[in-house]
Scaffold this motif. Structure first.
Motif, short mmCIF file in Angstrom:
data_model
loop_
_atom_site.label_atom_id
_atom_site.label_comp_id
_atom_site.label_asym_id
_atom_site.label_seq_id
_atom_site.Cartn_x
_atom_site.Cartn_y
_atom_site.Cartn_z
N GLU A 61 0.86 -1.18 0.00
CA GLU A 61 0.00 0.00 0.00
C GLU A 61 0.90 1.23 0.00
OE1 GLU A 61 -2.18 2.78 -0.33
OE2 GLU A 61 -3.32 0.91 -0.34
N VAL B 33 -9.31 -5.58 12.96
CA VAL B 33 -9.21 -6.78 12.12
C VAL B 33 -9.21 -8.00 13.04
CG1 VAL B 33 -8.00 -5.72 10.17
CG2 VAL B 33 -6.68 -6.62 12.09
N GLN C 152 -1.16 -15.33 5.14
CA GLN C 152 -2.18 -14.68 5.97
C GLN C 152 -1.62 -13.43 6.66
OE1 GLN C 152 -3.04 -18.16 8.34
NE2 GLN C 152 -5.00 -18.51 7.27
N GLU D 108 -1.36 -10.68 4.10
CA GLU D 108 -2.70 -10.12 3.87
C GLU D 108 -3.13 -9.22 5.02
OE1 GLU D 108 -7.28 -11.68 3.44
OE2 GLU D 108 -5.68 -13.01 2.76
N LEU D 109 -2.79 -9.62 6.24
CA LEU D 109 -3.12 -8.80 7.41
C LEU D 109 -2.42 -7.45 7.33
CD1 LEU D 109 -4.45 -8.59 10.24
CD2 LEU D 109 -2.39 -9.66 11.16
N THR E 238 -4.08 -5.39 4.59
CA THR E 238 -5.43 -4.97 5.00
C THR E 238 -5.37 -3.79 5.95
OG1 THR E 238 -6.29 -7.22 4.74
CG2 THR E 238 -7.54 -5.73 6.18
N ALA F 216 -4.02 -0.65 4.01
CA ALA F 216 -5.01 -0.13 3.07
C ALA F 216 -6.17 0.52 3.81
CB ALA F 216 -5.52 -1.24 2.16
N GLY F 217 -6.59 -0.10 4.91
CA GLY F 217 -7.66 0.49 5.72
C GLY F 217 -7.29 1.85 6.26
N TYR G 281 -10.25 2.95 8.80
CA TYR G 281 -10.00 2.81 10.25
C TYR G 281 -9.70 4.16 10.82
CZ TYR G 281 -9.27 -2.00 8.64
OH TYR G 281 -9.38 -3.21 8.04
#
Length: 153
Positions: A31, A120, A136, A139-140, A143, A146-147, A153
């Motif tokens: 990101e 999350v 995983q 991805e965390l 996530t 990006a949030g 967030y």
């Protein structure tokens, strides 16, 4: 979209949690609107917390609890952070030999006091860290970054 900062604080004894932390960093770096710092729990401090817009916390499960180094980070920063009413989003990843829930429960209890808010689902990687666990964690990291970048967030 405004530029945001993500702090990944972790402790690793055997290297498993460090692998997860580095995978989370790789994901977060995907990101471009979020700068990420990866800091060992012994080295992290209040300035790191004030710098970040969100936090990703990694720990091995030790005796059904978080690592001593992560607890030390919380002990060193809790009262100094109090005047800032941080209210920052966070996520957790745990390298667990058992079920990992004790570490998550206690991190959540401490985080509530800062205050930090979970945004999350915690990632609990039981047993040997696998390629699936690393994916995983990546991805965390993505996530959460990006949030932050998109103002979710």
């Amino acid at each position: 979209m405004t530029h945001k900062h993500l702090l990944i604080v972790y402790h690793s004894q055997s290297g498993n949690t460090e692998k997860l932390a580095k995978s989370a960093l790789t994901g977060a770096m995907g990101e471009g609107s979020c700068t990420t710092r990866l800091v060992k729990a012994w080295d992290a401090n209040l300035e790191d917390l004030l710098w970040c817009d969100g936090l990703l916390i990694g720990t091995p499960e030790n005796f059904g609890y978080m690592s001593g180094a992560l607890k030390d980070f919380f002990d060193r920063t809790y009262y100094p952070a109090e005047p800032y009413a941080l209210n920052k989003p966070y996520g957790v990843f745990v390298s667990a030999g058992n079920d990992g829930t004790g570490a998550i429960r206690e991190i959540d209890r401490i985080a509530k006091g800062y205050p930090l808010r979970p945004v999350v689902q915690p990632l609990i990687c039981r047993g040997k860290v696998t390629a699936t666990h690393l994916a995983q964690a990546e991805e965390l990291g993505l996530t959460l970054a990006a949030g932050l970048a998109f103002g979710i967030y």
